[in-house]
Design a protein around this motif. Structure first.
Motif, PDB file in Angstrom:
ATOM      1  N   LEU A  36      19.299  -3.655 -17.200  1.00 25.69           N
ATOM      2  CA  LEU A  36      19.077  -5.006 -17.728  1.00 25.69           C
ATOM      3  C   LEU A  36      19.077  -5.022 -19.256  1.00 25.69           C
ATOM      4  N   ILE A  37      18.451  -4.028 -19.876  1.00 20.50           N
ATOM      5  CA  ILE A  37      18.445  -3.960 -21.350  1.00 20.50           C
ATOM      6  C   ILE A  37      19.875  -3.840 -21.873  1.00 20.50           C
ATOM      7  N   SER A  38      20.668  -2.988 -21.214  1.00 21.98           N
ATOM      8  CA  SER A  38      22.054  -2.800 -21.669  1.00 21.98           C
ATOM      9  C   SER A  38      22.848  -4.099 -21.563  1.00 21.98           C
ATOM     10  N   LYS A  39      22.491  -4.941 -20.601  1.00 23.77           N
ATOM     11  CA  LYS A  39      23.202  -6.213 -20.403  1.00 23.77           C
ATOM     12  C   LYS A  39      22.682  -7.304 -21.351  1.00 23.77           C
ATOM     13  N   VAL A  40      21.364  -7.461 -21.402  1.00 27.41           N
ATOM     14  CA  VAL A  40      20.762  -8.550 -22.189  1.00 27.41           C
ATOM     15  C   VAL A  40      20.878  -8.287 -23.685  1.00 27.41           C
ATOM     16  N   TYR A  41      20.653  -7.046 -24.105  1.00 28.36           N
ATOM     17  CA  TYR A  41      20.656  -6.708 -25.527  1.00 28.36           C
ATOM     18  C   TYR A  41      22.000  -6.145 -26.009  1.00 28.36           C
ATOM     19  N   LYS A  42      22.971  -6.031 -25.103  1.00 25.57           N
ATOM     20  CA  LYS A  42      24.285  -5.462 -25.450  1.00 25.57           C
ATOM     21  C   LYS A  42      24.122  -4.076 -26.090  1.00 25.57           C
ATOM     22  N   LEU A  43      23.236  -3.285 -25.501  1.00 22.87           N
ATOM     23  CA  LEU A  43      22.898  -1.969 -26.036  1.00 22.87           C
ATOM     24  C   LEU A  43      23.271  -0.887 -25.021  1.00 22.87           C
ATOM     25  N   GLU A  44      23.977   0.141 -25.495  1.00 27.82           N
ATOM     26  CA  GLU A  44      24.291   1.266 -24.612  1.00 27.82           C
ATOM     27  C   GLU A  44      23.140   2.266 -24.659  1.00 27.82           C
TER      28      GLU A  44
END
Length: 643
Positions: free
Chosen positions: A612-620
């Protein structure tokens, strides 16, 4: 020495292989020179000490010499003392006692070295008695080796008594006693010895430096380093590797720069040691800087350094850089190079690519060894390639004639277990030609936990209770399985058993590198400012995930993975969540990737949060847990939810 003896000595010294030595031996026998004790002794010594694969042959030759002298016996004892079979040194010493009855100082010293390598206190004491009987216990060479033997066996008091009985100890003897105290972790004792030394060599300073760095006493280590009258590459390597191993990467880099300024070059040992520390901590940025140093110093042509770079990049989650190092390696790649690359791909879940590389290695003429097969079986298990894994296991035995070790059997159990074929895994364990270890059964118990098979888990736990009854992880896994199955009475029974046995769960920790400094987070610990900063950011993140990502905590799965954290109810406060939150807080919006290292298997709730963090924050997010890598990007994971 006669001309004939000088001739044979010269010829034997030029022999680099056992085959060439056997040809020379044939001429020695043909000319009758084998009856000359000097020539026969030189032949044995060259076999036992100077050729890597001729030690057993040397032992065989000794049995066929009619009347071997002490030099011949000592050559074999010395050879075995440094080998993987030091017990053969003791058996040769016994043979010498029966044959000659009068071992000398060399016989005793090399035999004592063997007992030190075996850490065999009983044999060491017997040899000590032999030395006392012959008045050699105070001999410098024998006495110094006695000190080292007792130190290796954990008996520093005995080592100190031996030292006190030596009338005139030299610098080597003092250093042996110094090492003895550091082996026990006795800093005060080591300092007392160091301060009492009538003279100190460079080795003495290096021993103090090594002892302090190993124990993490860097205030004292820096002081010794600064006080050293001169420094060699060992001095620099010891401090740099020690700092890196304890996470002080920025300071280690500073000493690297200082090393370069004083005109010295880092050696292979220091570079591979620091790279290994980077790999363990996941310190990618520091590894990149080291890579630059290696390129600049022209050391990139050294194969072991390339192998260490590949291993470091792989374990730091940058398999693309590992591939690049592998592809650019000069000359013929070693078996270690191929295996390192296969392992790197396996950890990332690239099973098909690892298989393709394995076949490419075969086609290049490199014969895979047992370690290579462990890596490729690992790749198959983590990618769900059951059929291919079974084929590889069969080829290992039928094509290459490699007898499976316990690690290979463990990979097969893991292969079946991860794929949910638990009955096959159980039957495989029962049909193994060697007794399964607790690790084999624990691997199967973990699979039962993941796939919630209560009945089989209970059978497996019975085996583990017989082999390792006090392992807290086994109890926790069984408790998790009962919890997920809703068998709360059984959960309570297991917990009571843990309380009675005073067993504690292994705490979960995670590490992150920010600005070349590594930070460690442990679940439930809130004392310092760094952890407080992480909690504050995590609260903000979780709120946004609930609103924008629809996050709902997976309480059941937290119970399933309870061994991964100290507190069952702290679903939000797992260590990997804290590490990610801290990284996001410190690195800010400009960061596109964070890298985490965790000591235990990531739980399902944390796995979902990372997606979810990778999706919401655009973070790998690159997360390395105890068994593999997880690359979270755009709401999905590279493991394809198969871990």
């Amino acid at each position: 020495m006669s001309k004939a003896e000088h001739f044979w000595f010269s010829i034997l010294s030029s022999c680099k292989t056992l085959k060439s030595l056997q040809k020379v031996q044939a001429f020695v026998i043909k000319t009758g020179s084998d009856s000359d004790p000097l020539v026969a002794g030189k032949l044995l010594l060259h076999c036992a000490v100077h050729l890597s694969d001729a030690l057993d042959y040397a032992g065989h030759l000794l049995r066929y010499i009619p009347n071997p002298d002490s030099f011949m016996y000592n050559a074999i004892i010395r050879g075995f003392s440094d080998s993987e079979s030091p017990q053969n040194s003791i058996s040769t010493f016994s043979l010498m006692l029966r044959g000659l009855g009068s071992p000398d100082s060399f016989s005793l010293a090399f035999s004592l070295k063997s007992t030190a390598n075996m850490k065999c206190f009983r044999a060491g004491v017997q040899l000590h008695c032999q030395s006392v009987m012959r008045g050699l216990d105070t001999h410098l060479f024998v006495g110094t080796t006695l000190i080292s033997m007792y130190a290796e066996c954990g008996c520093v008091e005995f080592a100190e008594k031996v030292f006190d009985e030596i009338p005139h100890p030299n610098i080597v003897t003092w250093n042996a006693l110094l090492t003895a105290f550091f082996r026990r972790g006795d800093v005060e004792g080591a300092e007392r010895v160091f301060n009492s030394m009538p003279a100190k060599s460079l080795t003495s300073y290096n021993l103090m430096l090594g002892g302090y760095t190993k124990l993490g006493e860097f205030v004292f280590a820096r002081r010794v380093f600064d006080e050293m009258p001169m420094r060699d590459d060992i001095s620099w390597s010891t401090l740099i590797v020690g700092l890196a191993q304890h996470g002080y990467f920025d300071e280690a880099l500073g000493y690297f720069r200082s090393l370069h300024k004083v005109g010295m070059r880092p050696n292979e040992v220091s570079l591979t040691g620091v790279l290994s520390a980077c790999a363990h901590a996941g310190a990618l940025e520091f590894a990149k800087i080291l890579h630059g140093f290696i390129e600049k110093l022209g050391l990139i042509c050294i194969t072991p350094i390339n192998n260490a770079l590949m291993d470091t990049y792989s374990k730091c989650g940058n398999v693309d850089m590992a591939r690049l190092v592998f592809q650019r390696m000069p000359g013929k790649k070693s078996i270690v190079s191929w295996t390192s690359m296969i392992t790197g791909l396996a950890m990332q879940g690239y099973g098909e690519e690892a298989l393709a590389l394995f076949h490419e290695m075969e086609e290049s003429g490199i014969t895979p060894d047992g370690v290579t097969f462990i890596s490729i079986l690992y790749a198959c298990s983590h990618a769900g390639l059951v059929e291919q894994g079974c084929e590889i296991f069969d080829r290992m035995t039928k094509v290459y004639g490699i007898k499976p070790a316990i690690e290979h059997y463990g990979c097969m159990v893991d292969l079946y277990g991860r794929a949910g074929e638990l009955l096959k895994a159980y039957n495989f364990v029962n049909q193994m030609p060697i007794p399964p270890t607790d690790i084999i059964w624990r691997t199967l118990l973990g699979a039962c936990s993941f796939h919630v098979n209560v009945k089989l888990a209970e059978q497996v736990k019975k085996h583990l209770s017989e082999m390792d009854p006090n392992n807290s992880g086994d109890h926790v896994l069984l408790s998790n399985i009962y919890a997920v199955a809703g068998q709360w009475k059984d959960v309570a029974t297991v917990r009571r058993s843990m309380d009675e046995l005073k067993l504690k769960k292994t705490p979960g920790w995670s590490m992150i590198e920010v600005d070349k400094i590594t930070y460690t987070f442990i679940a439930g610990v809130k004392q310092d400012g760094v952890t407080k900063e992480a909690y504050e950011k995590l609260t903000e993140i979780m709120l946004r995930l609930r609103v924008e990502g629809g996050y709902v905590p997976e309480v059941v799965n937290v119970l399933h993975d309870i061994e991964d954290e100290e507190k069952e109810d702290a679903v939000v406060a797992h260590s990997e969540k804290l590490a990610v939150a801290f990284g996001m807080a410190r690195l800010g919006d400009q960061s596109k990737m964070v890298r985490i290292v965790k000591n235990l298997r990531v739980c399902k709730d944390c796995h979902n949060v990372m997606k979810l963090i990778s999706k919401v924050y655009k973070l790998e997010i690159m997360l390395r847990d105890r068994s593999r890598f997880h690359s979270f990007k755009n709401g999905s994971c590279s493991c394809r939810d198969y871990w």
